[in-house]
Scaffold this motif. Sequence first.
Motif, PDB file in Angstrom:
ATOM      1  N   GLU A   1       1.641   4.696  -2.696  1.00  0.00           N
ATOM      2  CA  GLU A   1       2.119   3.316  -2.696  1.00  0.00           C
ATOM      3  C   GLU A   1       1.706   2.540  -3.942  1.00  0.00           C
ATOM      4  O   GLU A   1       2.188   1.424  -4.183  1.00  0.00           O
ATOM      5  CB  GLU A   1       1.633   2.576  -1.448  1.00  0.00           C
ATOM      6  CG  GLU A   1       0.134   2.525  -1.288  1.00  0.00           C
ATOM      7  CD  GLU A   1      -0.404   3.685  -0.449  1.00  0.00           C
ATOM      8  OE1 GLU A   1      -1.490   3.523   0.138  1.00  0.00           O
ATOM      9  OE2 GLU A   1       0.278   4.737  -0.377  1.00  0.00           O
ATOM     10  N   ASP A   2       0.802   3.103  -4.749  1.00  0.00           N
ATOM     11  CA  ASP A   2       0.387   2.455  -5.989  1.00  0.00           C
ATOM     12  C   ASP A   2       1.476   2.628  -7.049  1.00  0.00           C
ATOM     13  O   ASP A   2       2.185   3.632  -7.073  1.00  0.00           O
ATOM     14  CB  ASP A   2      -0.923   3.046  -6.497  1.00  0.00           C
ATOM     15  CG  ASP A   2      -2.079   2.826  -5.532  1.00  0.00           C
ATOM     16  OD1 ASP A   2      -2.118   1.754  -4.897  1.00  0.00           O
ATOM     17  OD2 ASP A   2      -2.924   3.727  -5.406  1.00  0.00           O
ATOM     18  N   ARG A   3       1.586   1.643  -7.939  1.00  0.00           N
ATOM     19  CA  ARG A   3       2.591   1.688  -8.999  1.00  0.00           C
ATOM     20  C   ARG A   3       1.911   1.427 -10.335  1.00  0.00           C
ATOM     21  O   ARG A   3       1.036   0.564 -10.435  1.00  0.00           O
ATOM     22  CB  ARG A   3       3.670   0.630  -8.758  1.00  0.00           C
ATOM     23  CG  ARG A   3       4.462   0.853  -7.469  1.00  0.00           C
ATOM     24  CD  ARG A   3       5.442   1.991  -7.618  1.00  0.00           C
ATOM     25  NE  ARG A   3       6.151   2.295  -6.380  1.00  0.00           N
ATOM     26  CZ  ARG A   3       7.156   3.145  -6.311  1.00  0.00           C
ATOM     27  NH1 ARG A   3       7.578   3.783  -7.384  1.00  0.00           N
ATOM     28  NH2 ARG A   3       7.739   3.387  -5.158  1.00  0.00           N
ATOM     29  N   VAL A   4       2.340   2.157 -11.367  1.00  0.00           N
ATOM     30  CA  VAL A   4       1.647   2.096 -12.650  1.00  0.00           C
ATOM     31  C   VAL A   4       2.629   1.859 -13.796  1.00  0.00           C
ATOM     32  O   VAL A   4       3.674   2.517 -13.880  1.00  0.00           O
ATOM     33  CB  VAL A   4       0.868   3.401 -12.929  1.00  0.00           C
ATOM     34  CG1 VAL A   4       0.018   3.248 -14.195  1.00  0.00           C
ATOM     35  CG2 VAL A   4      -0.004   3.774 -11.734  1.00  0.00           C
ATOM     36  N   ALA A   5       2.274   0.921 -14.656  1.00  0.00           N
ATOM     37  CA  ALA A   5       2.980   0.729 -15.922  1.00  0.00           C
ATOM     38  C   ALA A   5       2.124   1.354 -17.012  1.00  0.00           C
ATOM     39  O   ALA A   5       1.025   0.881 -17.303  1.00  0.00           O
ATOM     40  CB  ALA A   5       3.186  -0.766 -16.195  1.00  0.00           C
TER      41      ALA A   5
ATOM     42  N   ILE B   1       5.684  -2.206   5.167  1.00  0.00           N
ATOM     43  CA  ILE B   1       5.418  -1.565   3.874  1.00  0.00           C
ATOM     44  C   ILE B   1       3.907  -1.491   3.635  1.00  0.00           C
ATOM     45  O   ILE B   1       3.178  -2.434   3.920  1.00  0.00           O
ATOM     46  CB  ILE B   1       6.098  -2.302   2.703  1.00  0.00           C
ATOM     47  CG1 ILE B   1       5.446  -3.661   2.436  1.00  0.00           C
ATOM     48  CG2 ILE B   1       7.580  -2.442   2.918  1.00  0.00           C
ATOM     49  CD1 ILE B   1       5.802  -4.249   1.089  1.00  0.00           C
ATOM     50  N   PRO B   2       3.398  -0.369   3.122  1.00  0.00           N
ATOM     51  CA  PRO B   2       1.973  -0.283   2.792  1.00  0.00           C
ATOM     52  C   PRO B   2       1.693  -1.040   1.501  1.00  0.00           C
ATOM     53  O   PRO B   2       2.500  -1.013   0.571  1.00  0.00           O
ATOM     54  CB  PRO B   2       1.746   1.218   2.621  1.00  0.00           C
ATOM     55  CG  PRO B   2       3.058   1.745   2.180  1.00  0.00           C
ATOM     56  CD  PRO B   2       4.115   0.892   2.857  1.00  0.00           C
ATOM     57  N   LEU B   3       0.567  -1.721   1.444  1.00  0.00           N
ATOM     58  CA  LEU B   3       0.215  -2.455   0.233  1.00  0.00           C
ATOM     59  C   LEU B   3      -0.379  -1.505  -0.800  1.00  0.00           C
ATOM     60  O   LEU B   3      -1.371  -0.829  -0.536  1.00  0.00           O
ATOM     61  CB  LEU B   3      -0.788  -3.566   0.545  1.00  0.00           C
ATOM     62  CG  LEU B   3      -0.245  -4.813   1.246  1.00  0.00           C
ATOM     63  CD1 LEU B   3      -1.373  -5.807   1.513  1.00  0.00           C
ATOM     64  CD2 LEU B   3       0.849  -5.467   0.409  1.00  0.00           C
ATOM     65  N   GLY B   4       0.234  -1.463  -1.958  1.00  0.00           N
ATOM     66  CA  GLY B   4      -0.287  -0.653  -3.047  1.00  0.00           C
ATOM     67  C   GLY B   4      -0.861  -1.526  -4.148  1.00  0.00           C
ATOM     68  O   GLY B   4      -0.715  -2.750  -4.139  1.00  0.00           O
ATOM     69  N   ARG B   5      -1.531  -0.886  -5.078  1.00  0.00           N
ATOM     70  CA  ARG B   5      -2.046  -1.592  -6.239  1.00  0.00           C
ATOM     71  C   ARG B   5      -1.040  -1.494  -7.379  1.00  0.00           C
ATOM     72  O   ARG B   5      -0.505  -0.419  -7.647  1.00  0.00           O
ATOM     73  CB  ARG B   5      -3.388  -0.993  -6.670  1.00  0.00           C
ATOM     74  CG  ARG B   5      -4.516  -1.286  -5.697  1.00  0.00           C
ATOM     75  CD  ARG B   5      -5.679  -0.328  -5.862  1.00  0.00           C
ATOM     76  NE  ARG B   5      -5.315   1.035  -5.501  1.00  0.00           N
ATOM     77  CZ  ARG B   5      -6.200   2.002  -5.248  1.00  0.00           C
ATOM     78  NH1 ARG B   5      -7.502   1.744  -5.319  1.00  0.00           N
ATOM     79  NH2 ARG B   5      -5.801   3.215  -4.931  1.00  0.00           N
ATOM     80  N   MET B   6      -0.778  -2.618  -8.032  1.00  0.00           N
ATOM     81  CA  MET B   6       0.110  -2.655  -9.191  1.00  0.00           C
ATOM     82  C   MET B   6      -0.775  -2.582 -10.434  1.00  0.00           C
ATOM     83  O   MET B   6      -1.562  -3.488 -10.697  1.00  0.00           O
ATOM     84  CB  MET B   6       0.949  -3.929  -9.191  1.00  0.00           C
ATOM     85  CG  MET B   6       1.774  -4.132  -7.913  1.00  0.00           C
ATOM     86  SD  MET B   6       3.040  -2.868  -7.642  1.00  0.00           S
ATOM     87  CE  MET B   6       2.421  -2.082  -6.141  1.00  0.00           C
ATOM     88  N   ILE B   7      -0.644  -1.503 -11.182  1.00  0.00           N
ATOM     89  CA  ILE B   7      -1.604  -1.170 -12.231  1.00  0.00           C
ATOM     90  C   ILE B   7      -0.928  -1.102 -13.586  1.00  0.00           C
ATOM     91  O   ILE B   7       0.131  -0.492 -13.734  1.00  0.00           O
ATOM     92  CB  ILE B   7      -2.279   0.180 -11.913  1.00  0.00           C
ATOM     93  CG1 ILE B   7      -2.994   0.101 -10.559  1.00  0.00           C
ATOM     94  CG2 ILE B   7      -3.246   0.592 -13.017  1.00  0.00           C
ATOM     95  CD1 ILE B   7      -3.428   1.440 -10.006  1.00  0.00           C
ATOM     96  N   ALA B   8      -1.552  -1.729 -14.584  1.00  0.00           N
ATOM     97  CA  ALA B   8      -1.068  -1.651 -15.957  1.00  0.00           C
ATOM     98  C   ALA B   8      -2.118  -0.965 -16.814  1.00  0.00           C
ATOM     99  O   ALA B   8      -3.290  -1.335 -16.788  1.00  0.00           O
ATOM    100  CB  ALA B   8      -0.769  -3.036 -16.503  1.00  0.00           C
TER     101      ALA B   8
END
Length: 798
Positions: free
Chosen positions: A63-67, A146-153
């Motif tokens: 669920e985590d998303r990475v830029a 929806i599961p809460l993910g971390r939005m990571i840059a």
Amino acid sequence: MSQLTTHLKTVEQRLLWLSHWMIHNANHIRPKTEGIKVGGHQASSASMVSIMTALYFSVLRPEDRVAVKPHASPIFHAMQYLMGNMTREKMENFRGFGGVQSYPSRTKDIDDVDFSTGSVGLGVAITSFASMIQDYVQAKQWGKDIPLGRMIALMGDAELDEGNIYECLQEGWKNDLRNTWWVIDYNRQSLDGIVREGLFERAEKVFDAFGWDVVRVKYGALQRAAFEEAGGDKLRDWIDACPNQLYSALTFMGGEVWRKHLMDDLGDQGDVSALLEARSDAELAALMENLGGNCVDTMAETFASIDHDRPVCFLAYTIKGWGTPIAGHKDNHGGLMNKAQMDEWQVHMGVAAGEEWDPLATVPNKKAFQNYLQNVPFFSAGPRRYSEAPLPVPKIEIASDREISTQMGFGKILDALSKGDSPLAERIVTTSPDVTGTTNLGPWVNRRKLFARKEQSDTFKDHKIPSTAKWEFTPEGQHIELGIAEMNLMLLLGAAGLSQSLFGKRLIPIGTVYDPFVSRGLDALNYACYQDARFMLVGTPSGVTLAPEGGAHQSIASPLIGMSQDGLAAFEPAFVDELSVIMEWAFDYMQRDGEGDPDERTWLRDETGGSVYLRLTTNPIEQPGQRVDDDFRQGAIDGAYWLRKPGPNCSIVIAYQGAVAPEAIAAAGMIAEHRRDVGVLAVTSADRLNAGWTAAQRERARGNDKANSHIETLMNGLPNSCTLVTVIDGHPATLSWLGSVAGHKTIPHGVEHFGQTGTIADLYRHFRIDRHALAESVNELTVGHKSHSAAWRPLMPS
């Protein structure tokens, strides 16, 4: 050493090799047809390899998303190749046509890219807005699952120069930002040199001021162990005091130089000398280059230690080019290892000749390692692109008042939707950069309220103070109010427009902005479209029609922006019934996800869908009454229709777009007194007309002689001698190309210079977009017949 540590170190070294070999292959081995360097940022990739290994292979969940930092894209693609999500063919064609992209791209790469990051800084900022959208979705009844993910840059330290980063920090603070991580690759080198001393101190203060948890990751495991030895405190003090340029230079020169310099500064102190002498040159270099960001164990431990959902900034000290022969050199940003350096480094890395592309080439226990990879949590769910069924679009109809502006019509359409209970209305989220009321979103917001994760009362309402704006903040609210920063608006629209793909829940984002200030957010708008985010952008009020406001608030180039921006269908309707038809179509268009095959009626790739830009005005104009014919409805969507059909002997056609419709219509009436069969072409989208025309030309070039675009069909019967007069409250180039469709003489009218204050009539006369100027331009065609034309020629006001 634990098994996990062993595996992480193996992954790190594999990614370091594969990424650098991919770049080397593109620059030094793959056949070239041009004398241009392919490039690929080996050094910028190397500085991130330990950070990315620790993040993806020990911390992240699906669920985590990475830029990913643009210049670290080779590491990302190597990671996907290692995991079987990228083909060798694509890797071998790095930066080639159809190969792995220079920077991670959601739309052009085949691997699992969360955010495109080609535009430096924007990939950082969008993560904060993606987190806000995640909170927005989860606050709704239809999004609670929806599961809460971390939005990571993952960002370079030089990206801290980008202004949009600081704009989004303030917006995050106002919206109670959470679940956002920014990891700064603090290698202290940028494209042109060394980052200024003390930058981290300023950065820490900025992030701390906005409520972020700042975690400095300066020392690796080897350094921390050395600091525990006798004399270690003196070594740490020396590292802390060492200027960036000197540290980089010593890194490039290696262990022998490190030793001499350290002995000159710290030698003859007994304990420090012993600490240094206990290590070989290679071991000393490894110690000094073991900064926190280049230590996979340290980064994994640091990431795992975060036990809260507040936003976190990790300041990870790194060496640019870490682990390679070009580490630390000030020119290494765009530099590449030459063939000799690569040959030597290949031996150092233990990669046998012929095994360069083998993902597991240097892995001793391949079966155990493959078992580990198969169970890495982040990759266990497979590709993380979600979808949801399109929402049905309700019929959109609005009564055509005798006089109404398109901006007011837009407000009425949204207000009508707000009164209903359609699934589409439930998923609409509106946003605006401090111009909610003046862009006619007020009625929608009053009914659907503003979004906040926690209830906030309206003080004016509580104290019974009359106000047209009922500003109630609630988790059920459907409007996100932004500060006056257009970059933030476009980034939020981009994040909301990716909600279906990121979180599996479709949103219908609508953002309003003063039309002249579309340009202020243009980089972020382009970035959102490049990601194929789906949203509706409403630019209003537009043009010099906003007369009393003056030049700073009058847009000129925005119609050309609408035409040139890929992924954005631009419209400028004149009448509210046109707007109703276009918005009904647009809500469906924003949800389409076809293969891109063109519609042979228009040659537009409508099945692909995209975002929509509406250029609207505040000037109320008389409406044409109820129109229900199919030609009008389809023409409004396709880009144009005949408001007044030309006759067989037509000598003049007036083509207009937008608010100048009354001037065009009146001018046609004036001209018709002395010219036969005058036609009036109502253009609702120069963008779609032009796109269809050029697409049809390409199709004919491929051998399909029957390909005809909508504008070609409309103009098919016009005599060759016919003259086109075009007019728009915007740059005349928007419509002047119409003459090229069938080779007709064209007289364009529009606005090319900064606006003025005054009445609408004043400005229309000044810029020659009024009815008299249009008729006058036709009169000038009659060379040698001035006496004849004088009888009907309207006099230009003085």
